[in-house]
Motif scaffolding. Sequence first.
Motif, PDB file in Angstrom:
ATOM      1  N   ALA A 179       0.826  -1.207   0.000  1.00  0.00           N
ATOM      2  CA  ALA A 179       0.000   0.000   0.000  1.00  0.00           C
ATOM      3  C   ALA A 179       0.861   1.257   0.000  1.00  0.00           C
ATOM      4  N   ALA A 180       1.961   1.231   0.761  1.00  0.00           N
ATOM      5  CA  ALA A 180       2.834   2.401   0.876  1.00  0.00           C
ATOM      6  C   ALA A 180       3.859   2.492  -0.243  1.00  0.00           C
ATOM      7  N   ARG A 181       3.849   1.497  -1.139  1.00  0.00           N
ATOM      8  CA  ARG A 181       4.834   1.448  -2.226  1.00  0.00           C
ATOM      9  C   ARG A 181       6.264   1.403  -1.685  1.00  0.00           C
ATOM     10  N   VAL A 182       6.458   0.609  -0.635  1.00  0.00           N
ATOM     11  CA  VAL A 182       7.787   0.392  -0.066  1.00  0.00           C
ATOM     12  C   VAL A 182       8.182  -1.048  -0.356  1.00  0.00           C
ATOM     13  N   ALA A 183       9.297  -1.249  -1.016  1.00  0.00           N
ATOM     14  CA  ALA A 183       9.741  -2.604  -1.354  1.00  0.00           C
ATOM     15  C   ALA A 183      10.377  -3.253  -0.124  1.00  0.00           C
ATOM     16  N   PRO A 184       9.770  -4.315   0.421  1.00  0.00           N
ATOM     17  CA  PRO A 184      10.338  -4.958   1.611  1.00  0.00           C
ATOM     18  C   PRO A 184      11.557  -5.800   1.243  1.00  0.00           C
ATOM     19  N   SER A 185      12.557  -5.773   2.088  1.00  0.00           N
ATOM     20  CA  SER A 185      13.755  -6.573   1.846  1.00  0.00           C
ATOM     21  C   SER A 185      13.543  -8.001   2.337  1.00  0.00           C
ATOM     22  N   GLY A 186      14.441  -8.880   1.932  1.00  0.00           N
ATOM     23  CA  GLY A 186      14.374 -10.255   2.415  1.00  0.00           C
ATOM     24  C   GLY A 186      14.558 -10.348   3.914  1.00  0.00           C
ATOM     25  N   TRP A 187      15.428  -9.495   4.474  1.00  0.00           N
ATOM     26  CA  TRP A 187      15.631  -9.491   5.919  1.00  0.00           C
ATOM     27  C   TRP A 187      14.364  -9.063   6.658  1.00  0.00           C
ATOM     28  N   PHE A 188      13.697  -8.068   6.107  1.00  0.00           N
ATOM     29  CA  PHE A 188      12.450  -7.599   6.720  1.00  0.00           C
ATOM     30  C   PHE A 188      11.413  -8.728   6.765  1.00  0.00           C
ATOM     31  N   VAL A 189      11.249  -9.428   5.643  1.00  0.00           N
ATOM     32  CA  VAL A 189      10.279 -10.529   5.581  1.00  0.00           C
ATOM     33  C   VAL A 189      10.675 -11.642   6.543  1.00  0.00           C
ATOM     34  N   LEU A 190      11.977 -11.933   6.640  1.00  0.00           N
ATOM     35  CA  LEU A 190      12.433 -12.990   7.538  1.00  0.00           C
ATOM     36  C   LEU A 190      12.155 -12.646   8.996  1.00  0.00           C
ATOM     37  N   VAL A 191      12.444 -11.401   9.398  1.00  0.00           N
ATOM     38  CA  VAL A 191      12.179 -10.984  10.779  1.00  0.00           C
ATOM     39  C   VAL A 191      10.687 -11.081  11.085  1.00  0.00           C
ATOM     40  N   CYS A 192       9.849 -10.597  10.168  1.00  0.00           N
ATOM     41  CA  CYS A 192       8.394 -10.668  10.366  1.00  0.00           C
ATOM     42  C   CYS A 192       7.921 -12.115  10.478  1.00  0.00           C
ATOM     43  N   SER A 193       8.450 -12.979   9.626  1.00  0.00           N
ATOM     44  CA  SER A 193       8.023 -14.380   9.613  1.00  0.00           C
ATOM     45  C   SER A 193       8.395 -15.089  10.911  1.00  0.00           C
ATOM     46  N   LEU A 194       9.625 -14.882  11.364  1.00  0.00           N
ATOM     47  CA  LEU A 194      10.064 -15.529  12.600  1.00  0.00           C
ATOM     48  C   LEU A 194       9.316 -14.980  13.808  1.00  0.00           C
ATOM     49  N   GLY A 195       9.117 -13.664  13.852  1.00  0.00           N
ATOM     50  CA  GLY A 195       8.369 -13.080  14.968  1.00  0.00           C
ATOM     51  C   GLY A 195       6.944 -13.586  15.016  1.00  0.00           C
ATOM     52  N   ALA A 196       6.314 -13.708  13.841  1.00  0.00           N
ATOM     53  CA  ALA A 196       4.942 -14.204  13.789  1.00  0.00           C
ATOM     54  C   ALA A 196       4.867 -15.661  14.229  1.00  0.00           C
ATOM     55  N   LEU A 197       5.830 -16.465  13.789  1.00  0.00           N
ATOM     56  CA  LEU A 197       5.849 -17.872  14.185  1.00  0.00           C
ATOM     57  C   LEU A 197       6.087 -18.008  15.685  1.00  0.00           C
ATOM     58  N   LEU A 198       6.909 -17.124  16.243  1.00  0.00           N
ATOM     59  CA  LEU A 198       7.164 -17.124  17.685  1.00  0.00           C
ATOM     60  C   LEU A 198       5.867 -16.909  18.459  1.00  0.00           C
ATOM     61  N   VAL A 199       5.064 -15.942  18.034  1.00  0.00           N
ATOM     62  CA  VAL A 199       3.791 -15.665  18.699  1.00  0.00           C
ATOM     63  C   VAL A 199       2.831 -16.851  18.558  1.00  0.00           C
ATOM     64  N   ALA A 200       2.790 -17.459  17.378  1.00  0.00           N
ATOM     65  CA  ALA A 200       1.895 -18.591  17.146  1.00  0.00           C
ATOM     66  C   ALA A 200       2.247 -19.763  18.053  1.00  0.00           C
ATOM     67  N   VAL A 201       3.535 -20.057  18.185  1.00  0.00           N
ATOM     68  CA  VAL A 201       3.972 -21.158  19.055  1.00  0.00           C
ATOM     69  C   VAL A 201       3.644 -20.838  20.512  1.00  0.00           C
ATOM     70  N   ALA A 202       3.858 -19.583  20.920  1.00  0.00           N
ATOM     71  CA  ALA A 202       3.547 -19.189  22.296  1.00  0.00           C
ATOM     72  C   ALA A 202       2.061 -19.343  22.593  1.00  0.00           C
ATOM     73  N   LYS A 203       1.207 -19.012  21.621  1.00  0.00           N
ATOM     74  CA  LYS A 203      -0.240 -19.156  21.813  1.00  0.00           C
ATOM     75  C   LYS A 203      -0.599 -20.623  22.067  1.00  0.00           C
ATOM     76  N   ARG A 204       0.010 -21.520  21.301  1.00  0.00           N
ATOM     77  CA  ARG A 204      -0.301 -22.944  21.482  1.00  0.00           C
ATOM     78  C   ARG A 204       0.216 -23.441  22.832  1.00  0.00           C
ATOM     79  N   TYR A 205       1.358 -22.934  23.264  1.00  0.00           N
ATOM     80  CA  TYR A 205       1.871 -23.368  24.561  1.00  0.00           C
ATOM     81  C   TYR A 205       0.935 -22.952  25.686  1.00  0.00           C
ATOM     82  N   ALA A 209      -0.783 -25.564  28.149  1.00  0.00           N
ATOM     83  CA  ALA A 209      -0.467 -25.492  29.572  1.00  0.00           C
ATOM     84  C   ALA A 209      -1.706 -25.143  30.401  1.00  0.00           C
ATOM     85  N   GLY A 210      -2.573 -24.294  29.862  1.00  0.00           N
ATOM     86  CA  GLY A 210      -3.738 -23.857  30.614  1.00  0.00           C
ATOM     87  C   GLY A 210      -4.844 -24.894  30.687  1.00  0.00           C
ATOM     88  N   LEU A 211      -5.063 -25.626  29.585  1.00  0.00           N
ATOM     89  CA  LEU A 211      -6.159 -26.598  29.543  1.00  0.00           C
ATOM     90  C   LEU A 211      -5.736 -27.991  29.988  1.00  0.00           C
TER      91      LEU A 211
END
Length: 313
Positions: A179-205, A209-211
């Motif tokens: 939308a902003a016409r900013v070309a994302p770098s490969g490093w940017f996509v990698l950081v976003c992907s790993l951070g998102a996966l980190l949150v997803a794994v934490a949600k499952r934990y 653990a709770g149930l």
Amino acid sequence: MTAGPPVLPAPELEPVPATASTARTIGWPRAVLRTSRPRQWPKNLLVFAAPVAGADRGRVVGLEPALIAFAVFTLASCAVYFVNDVVDAERDRGHPAKRSRPVACGDLAERHALLVAAGCVLLALAGSALVGSAGLSFCLAGYLAMSFLYSGTLKHLPVLELTMVASGFVLRALGGAAAARVAPSGWFVLVCSLGALLVAVAKRYTELAGLGPAAAAHRPSLRHYTPAGLRAAQRGIGVATIGAYLGWAVLNGSPWAVDCHLLTAIPLAGALLRFDWLTGRAELGRVEDLITRDRVMLACELLWLVLFIAGTT
């Protein structure tokens, strides 16, 4: 992540009949608002990640279309929540926390939820067309398709469902970049992907653990995970996230901003360590609350922001 011990039968939890809502109805508008999950809307701030990361000497480009992208993904995510609650209504009625969701307890009719979802999708598509970005439209379509597939069947497939959840975060960031016409770098996509996966794994934990033994009755994919496996995965992904972030700071930032960007890795590492500790103590809590309500986390996030702004001005 390996299969754990045999799953014990879920404890008997008295379902909340739909007719019970007549005695304690919360009203249709409030039921719609609750189902749209306002507390989850901050997730869509990820659309600003690329414009901010690409800022040059304090100048953020594409802020106005990024604001529209934020509204677009907020509407799209609301549509997903309405559909998901209809699909999971029967299972939610046996969940200690989710049983109070408006669709599950009968405060919002399933037909009404689907109609609101359709309206949100149409508005999101209209907003995407207003921006005039093919990339944003593609990310929006991908987000909706993956999310509805996830709600229907893919949420029950171990590991794949984690990548599906993480992909939703990444598509928000890529949609904002388009939308902003900013070309994302490969490093940017990698950081976003790993951070998102980190949150997803934490949600499952936190769910597992709770149930406890009853977890698989509410989310079948959880029978394929173990608490120890999820914790190990979370920590491994956390280390990889820091490594990718350092790579972005050194190789992708402007030469004059490298030092400040490297300094921002310190509060980021502190936030990840704090997040790991909070996750270990969470029981049926919303992982998002760990990020937005803990004072130490907020302090780390504020320090990161100050240092990042200093590196772009």
